[in-house]
Design a protein around this motif. Structure first.
Motif, short mmCIF file in Angstrom:
data_model
loop_
_atom_site.label_atom_id
_atom_site.label_comp_id
_atom_site.label_asym_id
_atom_site.label_seq_id
_atom_site.Cartn_x
_atom_site.Cartn_y
_atom_site.Cartn_z
N PHE A 98 8.84 18.40 19.89
CA PHE A 98 10.13 18.14 19.25
C PHE A 98 11.03 17.36 20.19
O PHE A 98 11.12 17.66 21.38
CB PHE A 98 10.80 19.45 18.82
N LYS A 99 11.70 16.35 19.65
CA LYS A 99 12.62 15.50 20.41
C LYS A 99 13.95 15.47 19.67
O LYS A 99 14.00 15.68 18.45
CB LYS A 99 12.08 14.06 20.50
N ALA A 100 15.01 15.15 20.40
CA ALA A 100 16.32 15.03 19.77
C ALA A 100 17.06 13.84 20.36
O ALA A 100 16.93 13.52 21.54
CB ALA A 100 17.14 16.30 19.99
N PHE A 101 17.83 13.18 19.50
CA PHE A 101 18.57 11.98 19.88
C PHE A 101 19.95 12.02 19.23
O PHE A 101 20.16 12.67 18.21
CB PHE A 101 17.82 10.72 19.41
N ASP A 102 20.87 11.26 19.82
CA ASP A 102 22.20 11.09 19.25
C ASP A 102 22.03 10.44 17.88
O ASP A 102 21.19 9.56 17.69
CB ASP A 102 23.04 10.20 20.17
#
Length: 160
Positions: A98-102
């Motif tokens: 899992f990755k997260a970005f603005d």
């Protein structure tokens, strides 16, 4: 009293003022609704998965003080979900990663709108970003989406 006098008398002026005021209130309500990009605080489902409320934990209770954004099952493999109220896009490039970005496009500050075809997409000017690392994959943007820290605890995803 003639018909012409009735149309220009004090009662007509009062009705005009009332209708003008009602029109201004209606316009303000419409403008307020149009000025918000908040979709109720939940995720904007993109490549599948249900919307998750922005308050509380998707699993029924806050864990370790962190507010859960989604369940791991809500984020499709090879896709993701946009959470505009929290300013984050969560992706799952490969199973269990899992990755997260603005969620704000680096081109001109529009919010990204969906995750589809392996990219995070901004429909303002059609910039596309990688679900793996936020790098630019197309469009006018020249800078990647900044990464955000998330924590996966069991089946819950929260901002770290």
């Amino acid at each position: 009293m003639s018909d012409e006098q009735e149309l220009t008398g004090p009662a007509t002026q009062t009705r005009r003022a009332l209708l003008t005021g009602a029109g201004a209130v209606g316009a303000a309500v419409i403008l307020a609704a149009c000025g918000s990009d908040d979709s109720g605080g939940g995720a904007a489902p993109t490549s599948g998965g249900p919307a998750v409320p922005s308050t509380g934990d998707a699993g029924g209770g806050d864990r370790e003080g962190a507010q859960s954004l989604a369940r791991t099952a809500d984020i499709p493999v090879g896709g993701g979900a946009v959470y505009p109220a929290q300013g984050v896009v969560i992706t799952q490039p490969t199973a269990g990663q899992f990755k997260a970005f603005d969620s704000i496009c680096t081109h001109q500050g529009c919010p990204v709108t969906n995750v589809d075809g392996g990219t995070i997409n901004c429909t303002c000017h059609f910039s596309k970003f990688s679900i793996e690392d936020g790098s630019v994959k197309g469009g006018p943007a020249t800078k990647p989406l900044p990464a955000k820290n998330i924590k996966v605890t069991g089946d819950q995803i929260s901002l770290a």
